[in-house]
Design an enzyme around this catalytic site. Sequence first.
Site, PDB file in Angstrom:
ATOM      1  N   THR A 171       2.559   9.425   2.145  1.00  0.00           N
ATOM      2  CA  THR A 171       3.480   9.582   3.269  1.00  0.00           C
ATOM      3  C   THR A 171       4.288   8.322   3.540  1.00  0.00           C
ATOM      4  O   THR A 171       5.501   8.394   3.771  1.00  0.00           O
ATOM      5  CB  THR A 171       2.706   9.975   4.540  1.00  0.00           C
ATOM      6  OG1 THR A 171       1.971  11.175   4.292  1.00  0.00           O
ATOM      7  CG2 THR A 171       3.662  10.211   5.703  1.00  0.00           C
ATOM      8  N   ASN A 172       3.640   7.162   3.519  1.00  0.00           N
ATOM      9  CA  ASN A 172       4.312   5.897   3.825  1.00  0.00           C
ATOM     10  C   ASN A 172       3.943   4.827   2.820  1.00  0.00           C
ATOM     11  O   ASN A 172       2.869   4.872   2.203  1.00  0.00           O
ATOM     12  CB  ASN A 172       3.940   5.401   5.226  1.00  0.00           C
ATOM     13  CG  ASN A 172       4.463   6.289   6.329  1.00  0.00           C
ATOM     14  OD1 ASN A 172       5.664   6.525   6.423  1.00  0.00           O
ATOM     15  ND2 ASN A 172       3.570   6.785   7.171  1.00  0.00           N
ATOM     16  N   GLY A 203      -8.719   7.607  -6.753  1.00  0.00           N
ATOM     17  CA  GLY A 203      -7.588   6.989  -6.076  1.00  0.00           C
ATOM     18  C   GLY A 203      -7.915   5.567  -5.650  1.00  0.00           C
ATOM     19  O   GLY A 203      -8.999   5.305  -5.111  1.00  0.00           O
ATOM     20  N   THR A 262       0.921  29.104  23.150  1.00  0.00           N
ATOM     21  CA  THR A 262       0.742  29.047  21.698  1.00  0.00           C
ATOM     22  C   THR A 262       0.695  27.610  21.204  1.00  0.00           C
ATOM     23  O   THR A 262      -0.166  27.242  20.391  1.00  0.00           O
ATOM     24  CB  THR A 262       1.877  29.807  20.995  1.00  0.00           C
ATOM     25  OG1 THR A 262       1.826  31.177  21.392  1.00  0.00           O
ATOM     26  CG2 THR A 262       1.731  29.716  19.487  1.00  0.00           C
ATOM     27  N   THR A 304      -2.643  11.505   4.464  1.00  0.00           N
ATOM     28  CA  THR A 304      -2.094  12.779   4.008  1.00  0.00           C
ATOM     29  C   THR A 304      -3.235  13.735   3.668  1.00  0.00           C
ATOM     30  O   THR A 304      -3.189  14.923   3.981  1.00  0.00           O
ATOM     31  CB  THR A 304      -1.188  12.567   2.788  1.00  0.00           C
ATOM     32  OG1 THR A 304      -0.188  11.604   3.114  1.00  0.00           O
ATOM     33  CG2 THR A 304      -0.526  13.863   2.370  1.00  0.00           C
ATOM     34  N   GLY A 316       1.205   4.987  -0.112  1.00  0.00           N
ATOM     35  CA  GLY A 316       0.513   6.256   0.060  1.00  0.00           C
ATOM     36  C   GLY A 316       1.452   7.429  -0.121  1.00  0.00           C
ATOM     37  O   GLY A 316       2.650   7.262  -0.400  1.00  0.00           O
ATOM     38  N   ASP A 353       0.866  -1.187   0.000  1.00  0.00           N
ATOM     39  CA  ASP A 353       0.000   0.000   0.000  1.00  0.00           C
ATOM     40  C   ASP A 353       0.896   1.228   0.000  1.00  0.00           C
ATOM     41  O   ASP A 353       1.463   1.593   1.029  1.00  0.00           O
ATOM     42  CB  ASP A 353      -0.901  -0.027   1.229  1.00  0.00           C
ATOM     43  CG  ASP A 353      -1.726   1.249   1.383  1.00  0.00           C
ATOM     44  OD1 ASP A 353      -1.936   1.941   0.367  1.00  0.00           O
ATOM     45  OD2 ASP A 353      -2.139   1.552   2.519  1.00  0.00           O
ATOM     46  N   ASP A 384      -6.881   3.896  -3.208  1.00  0.00           N
ATOM     47  CA  ASP A 384      -7.102   3.751  -1.765  1.00  0.00           C
ATOM     48  C   ASP A 384      -8.558   3.976  -1.388  1.00  0.00           C
ATOM     49  O   ASP A 384      -9.084   3.329  -0.478  1.00  0.00           O
ATOM     50  CB  ASP A 384      -6.190   4.699  -0.988  1.00  0.00           C
ATOM     51  CG  ASP A 384      -6.368   6.161  -1.379  1.00  0.00           C
ATOM     52  OD1 ASP A 384      -6.743   6.441  -2.531  1.00  0.00           O
ATOM     53  OD2 ASP A 384      -6.100   7.034  -0.533  1.00  0.00           O
TER      54      ASP A 384
END
Length: 277
Positions: free
Chosen positions: A10-11, A107, A185, A133, A8, A6, A109
């Site tokens: 990011t990973n 997509g 903050t 993401t 993606g 899989d 996914d």
Amino acid sequence: MLLVIDAGNTNVVFAVHDGEAWVGRWRISTDDRRTADEYAVWLLALMERAGLGPDCVTQAIIGTVVPAALYDLRRLCRSWLHVEPLVANHELDWNMDVLVDTPAELGADRLLNGLAARQLYGGGPLVVVDFGTATTFDVVDAQGRYCGGAIAPGVNLSMDALHQAAARLPRVSVGRPVEAIGRSTSVAMRSGLFWGYVGLVEGIVHRIAGEMDGRPRVVATGGLAPLFSEGTTLFDEVAPDLTLEGLRLLAGQNRDRFITDFSGQQAHTAFGHPDNS
């Protein structure tokens, strides 16, 4: 055994299923410059630690939203595991109607999440919220048809944009704040990110549900799904690995598409056409 990949934004997640259970699962950051040999050195070492040799993999399936990564993931399967991978796309047998204007643009996914939720949680209506993401919302109606959904920026993407656009705002980690009113903050930012996304998800799911017949079952997936499920009662199910399950199910529904006599000399796609990628 089946190797599921899989990929993606990011990973990239690699997982092995022995027909009854997942027997290994590993994650590496997405980098479309990473070569098949680099993947192999990393993956085969981890498989060996789990007691799995390369010969145990007899089939492979890839789902990716990063087209540039596909070439080397295919080469990994062909050159190091000696299997021809199936690639998830709209042309395969999904065993459900896809009611979107242009299926080719969708997509993989998102379809995989819809397929897995439909199979695992009893048809529809369903809404799958994927904290990746991007934060995606995928809809399966009461007839079990995939109907599309919504896409919003992911929480980490929003955090990075806030840090980069505002000179005095630090980069903060995503977490559930103890109180909504931040007295510093960083706590104020963490509150805005967490509770802002809880509100976003609840609001979008509420609007989607208003356009459906019957109350949908709501499923959360993605790495941040367990965290965000702590802040809302919206989710009926939390399944962080839903996309992997979708790939496993898709492979099972397309057994006739796998090439069983792959020699590594002349690669073909799952549709029998020469593959020059």
